[in-house]
Scaffold this motif. Structure first.
Motif, PDB file in Angstrom:
ATOM      1  N   UNK A   1     102.513  47.209   6.828  1.00 35.82           N
ATOM      2  CA  UNK A   1     101.000  46.035   6.132  1.00 35.82           C
ATOM      3  C   UNK A   1     101.553  45.661   5.574  1.00 35.82           C
ATOM      4  N   UNK A   2     102.383  44.172   5.247  1.00 38.70           N
ATOM      5  CA  UNK A   2     102.488  44.121   3.752  1.00 38.70           C
ATOM      6  C   UNK A   2     102.218  42.932   3.975  1.00 38.70           C
ATOM      7  N   UNK A   3     101.037  41.964   1.947  1.00 39.17           N
ATOM      8  CA  UNK A   3     100.945  41.107   1.706  1.00 39.17           C
ATOM      9  C   UNK A   3     101.971  39.896   1.318  1.00 39.17           C
ATOM     10  N   UNK A   4     103.345  40.160   1.284  1.00 31.13           N
ATOM     11  CA  UNK A   4     103.762  39.437   0.821  1.00 31.13           C
ATOM     12  C   UNK A   4     104.250  38.091   1.475  1.00 31.13           C
ATOM     13  N   UNK A   5     104.846  38.449   2.296  1.00 33.64           N
ATOM     14  CA  UNK A   5     105.180  37.329   3.182  1.00 33.64           C
ATOM     15  C   UNK A   5     104.761  37.462   4.651  1.00 33.64           C
ATOM     16  N   UNK A   6     104.372  36.021   4.851  1.00 32.30           N
ATOM     17  CA  UNK A   6     103.553  35.790   6.177  1.00 32.30           C
ATOM     18  C   UNK A   6     103.911  36.264   7.346  1.00 32.30           C
ATOM     19  N   UNK A   7     103.396  36.736   8.024  1.00 34.04           N
ATOM     20  CA  UNK A   7     103.994  37.872   8.917  1.00 34.04           C
ATOM     21  C   UNK A   7     104.035  36.658   9.883  1.00 34.04           C
ATOM     22  N   UNK A   8     103.244  35.447  10.446  1.00 30.50           N
ATOM     23  CA  UNK A   8     103.264  34.685  11.434  1.00 30.50           C
ATOM     24  C   UNK A   8     104.240  33.316  11.014  1.00 30.50           C
ATOM     25  N   UNK A   9     105.243  33.040   9.961  1.00 30.45           N
ATOM     26  CA  UNK A   9     105.283  32.418   9.686  1.00 30.45           C
ATOM     27  C   UNK A   9     107.098  32.855  10.067  1.00 30.45           C
ATOM     28  N   UNK A  10     107.117  34.486   9.407  1.00 30.71           N
ATOM     29  CA  UNK A  10     108.262  34.974   9.483  1.00 30.71           C
ATOM     30  C   UNK A  10     109.130  34.751  11.337  1.00 30.71           C
ATOM     31  N   UNK A  11     108.009  35.930  12.001  1.00 33.11           N
ATOM     32  CA  UNK A  11     108.177  35.935  13.112  1.00 33.11           C
ATOM     33  C   UNK A  11     108.341  35.419  13.965  1.00 33.11           C
ATOM     34  N   UNK A  12     107.814  33.470  13.937  1.00 29.38           N
ATOM     35  CA  UNK A  12     108.491  32.734  14.678  1.00 29.38           C
ATOM     36  C   UNK A  12     109.499  32.263  14.881  1.00 29.38           C
ATOM     37  N   UNK A  13     110.327  32.712  13.379  1.00 31.32           N
ATOM     38  CA  UNK A  13     111.663  32.290  13.338  1.00 31.32           C
ATOM     39  C   UNK A  13     112.694  33.681  14.307  1.00 31.32           C
ATOM     40  N   UNK A  14     112.172  34.909  14.403  1.00 31.61           N
ATOM     41  CA  UNK A  14     112.721  36.223  14.651  1.00 31.61           C
ATOM     42  C   UNK A  14     112.962  35.454  15.624  1.00 31.61           C
ATOM     43  N   UNK A  15     113.945  36.785  16.890  1.00 30.56           N
ATOM     44  CA  UNK A  15     114.098  37.021  18.408  1.00 30.56           C
ATOM     45  C   UNK A  15     113.189  37.829  18.639  1.00 30.56           C
ATOM     46  N   UNK A  16     112.858  38.498  17.708  1.00 32.24           N
ATOM     47  CA  UNK A  16     112.346  39.789  18.346  1.00 32.24           C
ATOM     48  C   UNK A  16     111.758  40.461  17.011  1.00 32.24           C
ATOM     49  N   UNK A  17     110.398  40.346  16.902  1.00 30.73           N
ATOM     50  CA  UNK A  17     109.730  41.415  15.659  1.00 30.73           C
ATOM     51  C   UNK A  17     110.326  42.450  15.621  1.00 30.73           C
ATOM     52  N   UNK A  18     110.655  42.927  14.811  1.00 29.08           N
ATOM     53  CA  UNK A  18     110.574  44.814  14.215  1.00 29.08           C
ATOM     54  C   UNK A  18     109.932  45.249  13.373  1.00 29.08           C
TER      55      UNK A  18
END
Length: 657
Positions: free
Chosen positions: A250-267
């Motif tokens: 649970x890390x604040x630096x990267x917006x999880x919603x923004x990054x996950x939108x560009x991944x094929x799967x979340x890890x």
């Protein structure tokens, strides 16, 4: 594109064969097969081995590793090793090294020693990624690309400053707009030239909050941009191989919603503290968040088989906890259970971080548990790809996270994750299954839920989705210190909660952060008497019903009808028992079916047709299970109730016939 599918859950971990003599590799594969491992993540920290000197390539060892794994029936998540540049990059190109908040350029000799804005770093990284992708594009072991590792680097150097200025021009357009957004009229901070604009750096006193908020946005966007640069190379060369990068807890630096939108799967990398008897609650929260980021199965990319090496004290996991925590992840949507790392290192900074094969070797308790877990995951194959359905959504928004924790606020103790946990904990105890949503979720997104919980929304961009949700018959719960500022971190005039005022039927005149020993006495006809702490709002009722108040009559829990639904406001932090009673009342009002009663510490969650029971406690417990079931893990029938021992688990499917 979707995550790689097999008929089983994926099981394995980071494999770093470059740390070991080549004669050990065959033994590794044999032990992997013995443990039921079907997947290995390879190459995460191998840049210096692949490129020992600038422009040279040594792929021979990696060829042999991938061939050996493939021959053993083990598939590969192949990493781009760009998270840890080799010493030669920092030595020859010191401008690639990051600069901290105090202006000190950091040295190489660790990991993550790069500036995300550095074009020199990116040139070398992308050249390596291109050659790696071309080399292994057709290798039969390759099933997933793993980009970098735990994105979270921040830099304050002059290269970053120039990049930041370009980003600000794109966001604000003109200096006048920038000055307005940052409210630079205060403290004579007005900028007259773009060259004057810099990242936040050590200054005599408080730094402009608008500048800090925009820099947080910029840092997140820059890391997403770095990911996309590598992803696009991989997509061009291997269009059919999915791509991920691993979230760092649970890390604040990267917006999880923004990054996950560009991944094929979340890890996800997750390391609960074995010494914390309540760690399973935060684990559940993090797993629900990972599942929510792409609304589907995710990969537990890293966890520890035993101890970690980076806390002040690092006890190993007690016997059985490894199994309980792994099954918990599967229950909450994980299609992979992996570890850092396969074999514990002999040297280096993480030599006391546990491995699936510990320093004691395979004749050890840890490896026997690793083998047993492999058998459990094989038995749980039917759950792979199955959904987890939730009636409750919790709002977690990164821009709000950055803004609410800025300096010079009413309380320096205000931490967003604590507020989220304050709301998640009673929902967990009541057995409610939770999804997370961003503050930008549309009315259509929210319509899938009966209840939306907003632990805190200090920064409000658009209140309309919450208004529409409640007006259409939904129930919302909003926590204190919400509706305070707009997206520029400028206060809404007229009192808090700003644009949520009409929805909540109240107006906050002042906020009162409480001291560590301050305790409030509260009374309520519905919730009974209770205590509260940490915070209270002085507020005026503007149509809301007072559900609970201090002994002097100050409202602390309110409910307001809005259209066909209801909006609740909680103006303090109730004690745990009162929070459970409050959320039980709210869940009932929202029409969420109650979960069966169960002992404290026992988690009950359904994934697809499988009802998972996980005992996170050390005592044997009995759990009521209405109906007839079969436990996938044992094949035994279960009817009426089942007994779970210390860290016991069950995965129940309805009995046929």
């Amino acid at each position: 594109m979707t995550a790689p599918r097999t008929r089983a859950l994926r099981y394995g971990g980071d494999y770093n064969p470059e740390q070991w003599p080549e004669e050990v590799w065959a033994e590794d594969v044999e032990l992997m097969r013995r443990a039921g491992v079907n997947t290995a993540t390879v190459g995460v920290f191998s840049w210096a081995r692949i490129e020992p000197r600038p422009g040279e390539r040594d792929f021979g060892w990696l060829d042999r590793v991938l061939d050996l794994l493939h021959a053993g029936g083990i598939e590969v998540f192949l990493a781009t090793p760009t998270a840890s540049p080799p010493p030669w990059l920092g030595h020859r190109f010191p401008e690639t090294l990051p600069v901290d908040f105090d202006g000190h350029r950091l040295a190489y000799g660790s990991r993550n020693q790069f500036c995300p804005s550095s074009p020199v770093y990116r040139e070398h990284a992308l050249a390596l990624v291109t050659d790696l992708a071309r080399r292994y594009a057709d290798h039969p072991a390759l099933k997933l690309w793993h980009v970098g590792n735990e994105l979270g680097q921040v830099c304050h150097c002059d290269t970053t400053a120039a990049h930041f200025r370009r980003w600000l021009r794109a966001r604000h357009g003109t200096l006048d707009e920038l000055n307005e957004a940052w409210h630079t009229v205060f403290w004579s901070q007005r900028y007259g030239s773009w060259d004057e604009v810099i990242p936040p750096r050590r200054a005599p006193y408080l730094i402009n909050p608008g500048q800090r908020l925009d820099f947080a946005r910029f840092c997140s966007d820059t890391l997403v941009e770095s990911f996309l640069a590598e992803r696009d190379v991989l997509r061009r060369i291997t269009p059919d191989v999915p791509v991920t990068t691993n979230f760092m807890g649970l890390h604040p630096v990267v917006d999880g919603w923004a990054l996950a939108a560009h991944e094929d799967v979340v890890s996800h990398d997750w390391y609960p503290d074995p010494a914390d008897p309540e760690s399973h609650v935060l684990s559940a929260l993090s797993f629900d968040l990972m599942r929510s980021l792409k609304r589907g199965p995710w990969l537990l990319m890293e966890q520890a088989a035993g101890a970690v090496n980076w806390r002040r004290r690092n006890p190993p996991k007690p016997a059985g906890q490894l199994r309980a925590q792994s099954v918990q992840a599967v229950a909450r949507g994980a299609d992979a259970v992996c570890f850092f790392q396969w074999r514990a290192s002999r040297g280096g900074a993480e030599k006391f971080h546990s491995g699936m094969v510990p320093h004691a070797g395979p004749d050890s308790r840890v490896f026997r548990e690793v083998e047993a877990l492999g058998a459990d995951l094989a038995a749980l194959a039917p759950v792979a790809g199955a959904p987890v359905v939730a009636d409750v959504a919790v709002v977690l928004d990164w821009e709000n996270w950055w803004a609410v924790e800025l300096d010079a606020h009413p309380s320096g103790d205000f931490a967003l994750l604590d507020r989220v946990r304050d709301c998640y904990r009673p929902l967990f105890e009541l057995g409610a299954t939770v999804d997370f949503v961003p503050a930008t979720a549309s009315p259509a997104d929210l319509a899938a839920y009966r209840l939306v919980v907003v632990p805190n929304l200090y920064l409000v961009r658009d209140p309309e989705p919450l208004r529409s949700f409640v007006a259409g018959g939904g129930t919302v719960v909003v926590g204190f210190f919400s509706g305070v500022v707009d997206e520029r971190d400028q206060v809404f005039p007229g009192g808090y909660p700003g644009p949520l005022r009409e929805l909540l039927g109240l107006r906050v005149e002042e906020v009162v952060p409480l001291g560590p020993d301050d305790v409030l006495a509260c009374s309520s006809a519905e919730l009974g008497g209770f205590t509260a702490d940490f915070w209270r709002d002085d507020l005026l009722v503007e149509g809301a019903e007072v559900v609970a108040a201090l002994d002097d009559g100050t409202p602390v829990v309110l409910r307001h009808r809005h259209g066909a639904g209801a909006a609740w406001y909680v103006a303090t932090r109730p004690e745990e028992g009162a929070a459970v009673r409050l959320f039980a009342r709210v869940l009932a009002e929202a029409g969420v079916e109650p979960a069966p009663d169960r002992p404290r510490g026992v988690e009950v969650v359904r994934r697809g047709d499988v009802l998972f029971l996980v005992n996170h406690g050390v005592d044997e417990v009995s759990v009521d299970v209405p109906g007839a079931h079969v436990d996938l893990l044992t094949g035994a029938g279960v009817s009426g109730s089942t007994t779970l021992g210390r860290f016991g688990v069950a995965a129940l499917v309805p009995q046929a016939g």
